[in-house]
Scaffold this active site. Structure first.
Site, PDB file in Angstrom:
ATOM      1  N   LEU A   1     -28.553 -22.552  17.138  1.00  0.00           N
ATOM      2  CA  LEU A   1     -27.296 -23.466  16.916  1.00  0.00           C
ATOM      3  C   LEU A   1     -25.935 -22.824  17.568  1.00  0.00           C
ATOM      4  O   LEU A   1     -25.965 -21.393  17.144  1.00  0.00           O
ATOM      5  CB  LEU A   1     -27.194 -23.731  15.381  1.00  0.00           C
ATOM      6  CG  LEU A   1     -28.083 -24.667  14.926  1.00  0.00           C
ATOM      7  CD1 LEU A   1     -27.638 -25.066  13.420  1.00  0.00           C
ATOM      8  CD2 LEU A   1     -28.019 -25.971  15.531  1.00  0.00           C
ATOM      9  N   ASP A   2     -25.416 -23.278  18.269  1.00  0.00           N
ATOM     10  CA  ASP A   2     -23.926 -22.804  18.581  1.00  0.00           C
ATOM     11  C   ASP A   2     -23.347 -22.397  17.522  1.00  0.00           C
ATOM     12  O   ASP A   2     -23.232 -23.226  16.340  1.00  0.00           O
ATOM     13  CB  ASP A   2     -23.303 -23.919  19.362  1.00  0.00           C
ATOM     14  CG  ASP A   2     -23.889 -23.908  20.888  1.00  0.00           C
ATOM     15  OD1 ASP A   2     -24.655 -23.123  21.187  1.00  0.00           O
ATOM     16  OD2 ASP A   2     -23.737 -25.021  21.537  1.00  0.00           O
ATOM     17  N   PRO A   3     -22.323 -21.466  17.549  1.00  0.00           N
ATOM     18  CA  PRO A   3     -21.460 -21.179  16.335  1.00  0.00           C
ATOM     19  C   PRO A   3     -20.692 -22.317  15.602  1.00  0.00           C
ATOM     20  O   PRO A   3     -20.716 -22.117  14.314  1.00  0.00           O
ATOM     21  CB  PRO A   3     -20.460 -20.152  16.799  1.00  0.00           C
ATOM     22  CG  PRO A   3     -21.173 -19.449  18.020  1.00  0.00           C
ATOM     23  CD  PRO A   3     -22.002 -20.628  18.722  1.00  0.00           C
TER      24      PRO A   3
ATOM     25  N   VAL B   1     -21.507 -25.304  15.573  1.00  0.00           N
ATOM     26  CA  VAL B   1     -22.574 -26.288  15.227  1.00  0.00           C
ATOM     27  C   VAL B   1     -23.112 -26.277  13.699  1.00  0.00           C
ATOM     28  O   VAL B   1     -23.375 -24.983  13.538  1.00  0.00           O
ATOM     29  CB  VAL B   1     -23.809 -26.536  15.997  1.00  0.00           C
ATOM     30  CG1 VAL B   1     -24.481 -27.630  15.800  1.00  0.00           C
ATOM     31  CG2 VAL B   1     -23.251 -27.016  17.372  1.00  0.00           C
TER      32      VAL B   1
ATOM     33  N   ARG C   1     -24.382 -31.749  23.810  1.00  0.00           N
ATOM     34  CA  ARG C   1     -22.889 -31.718  24.436  1.00  0.00           C
ATOM     35  C   ARG C   1     -23.165 -32.257  25.769  1.00  0.00           C
ATOM     36  O   ARG C   1     -22.146 -32.812  26.340  1.00  0.00           O
ATOM     37  CB  ARG C   1     -22.390 -30.064  24.732  1.00  0.00           C
ATOM     38  CG  ARG C   1     -21.648 -29.452  23.661  1.00  0.00           C
ATOM     39  CD  ARG C   1     -21.328 -28.127  23.737  1.00  0.00           C
ATOM     40  NE  ARG C   1     -22.693 -27.237  23.801  1.00  0.00           N
ATOM     41  CZ  ARG C   1     -22.515 -26.094  24.579  1.00  0.00           C
ATOM     42  NH1 ARG C   1     -21.490 -25.584  25.436  1.00  0.00           N
ATOM     43  NH2 ARG C   1     -23.772 -25.156  24.685  1.00  0.00           N
TER      44      ARG C   1
END
Length: 298
Positions: free
Chosen positions: A38-40, A42, A181
């Site tokens: 997971l991106d930071p 998110v 995204r």
């Protein structure tokens, strides 16, 4: 040592690696890995494999994922979220109808070809895309085929006439490798407008949902009851066809032998003493061979 899957509700501002690091310290064990970065910024479901369950990580990656999020029309960035450099701005003189937004979303459902954002962890020639981006090195982003099962509005969109911006909330169900995204950016392209993702929360991954999740803070406050938050390894195979082995078949499976079963399932979970001990896959004509061995699973 803990064996099983703990589902963390990841907070914003942390990488998936940060979560693994903190869990290693909290649970005092090294054999821990996450399934699905997971991106930071998110938040949401991050399944973590503990002990023997680390053998499942590749299988965990294969399962579909679900998200809820927010996007905005009228702005686009190079990262497709608010962390990036602004590439385009356009003030909307009037709102786009929800019907038009939903119609554009429907065009992105099914098997689609996606290009990952330049700020992503996809590797090209051994180097991650975000590393090229930070160094200002042009690179061709690889295209990948993904599946989008659901992409829809979850509420009426909101238009700000003063700023000329329109926000919308959405839900997505998709295959591994899908960048939400990029889906928001693609939606903007379908509408002929700049678009950017503003929020994202993962609600399901690897067969686990938010109701299965615990925050790191909750876990830290209840370490004496850590086992209460850990899903057994068998929970991952709940939708597999189950086969209970007798003592003779169990001896064969322990030795990694191929076995014959009167089944037509592609994969089966083999149980002994009510516990999954191996995953076997079909080879044709009723023969099954080892795919994943979990002999120490208790």
């Amino acid at each position: 040592m803990f064996n099983g899957i703990i589902v963390i509700d990841k907070a914003a501002g942390m990488t998936s690696g940060d979560v693994v690091y903190k869990l290693r310290r909290l649970l005092k064990q090294k054999k821990i890995g996450h399934a699905g970065t997971l991106d930071p910024e998110v938040t949401g479901v991050l399944p973590i494999a503990l002990g023997q369950a680390t053998k499942l990580i590749e299988l965990m990656h294969e399962r579909p994922k679900a998200y809820v999020g927010e996007g905005m029309l009228g702005l686009a960035t190079d990262s497709y979220d608010l962390e990036g450099k602004i590439l385009a701005e356009r003030a909307l003189s009037q709102p786009v109808s929800d019907q038009a937004i939903k119609a554009a979303m429907e065009k992105l459902i099914g098997e689609i070809v996606q290009q990952p954002p330049i700020y992503s962890a996809v590797r090209v020639n051994g180097k991650r895309l975000y590393e090229y981006a930070r160094e200002g090195i042009p690179v061709e982003r690889p295209k990948r085929t993904v599946q989008v099962f659901l992409y829809d509005l979850t509420a009426p969109s909101q238009f700000d006439p003063e700023k000329g911006r329109q926000t919308f909330t959405y839900e997505v169900e998709c295959s591994k490798g899908t960048y939400v995204r990029s889906l928001v950016n693609d939606l903007g392209e379908e509408l002929g407008l700049p678009a950017v993702m503003t929020k994202l929360r993962r609600t399901a991954s690897s067969g686990y949902k938010l109701q299965d999740a615990v925050t790191l803070e909750e876990l830290a406050d209840n370490l004496d009851h850590a086992e209460d938050y850990i899903q057994p390894i068998d929970s991952f195979f709940a939708d597999y066809q189950q086969v209970d082995l007798d003592a003779a078949l169990w001896q064969q499976v322990k030795n990694g032998a191929w076995i014959k079963l009167p089944l037509d399932a592609d994969k089966v979970a083999l149980r002994y003493n009510k516990t999954v001990k191996a995953i076997y896959r079909a080879k044709g004509q009723g023969l099954y061979c080892p795919d994943l061995m979990l002999l120490s699973n208790e």
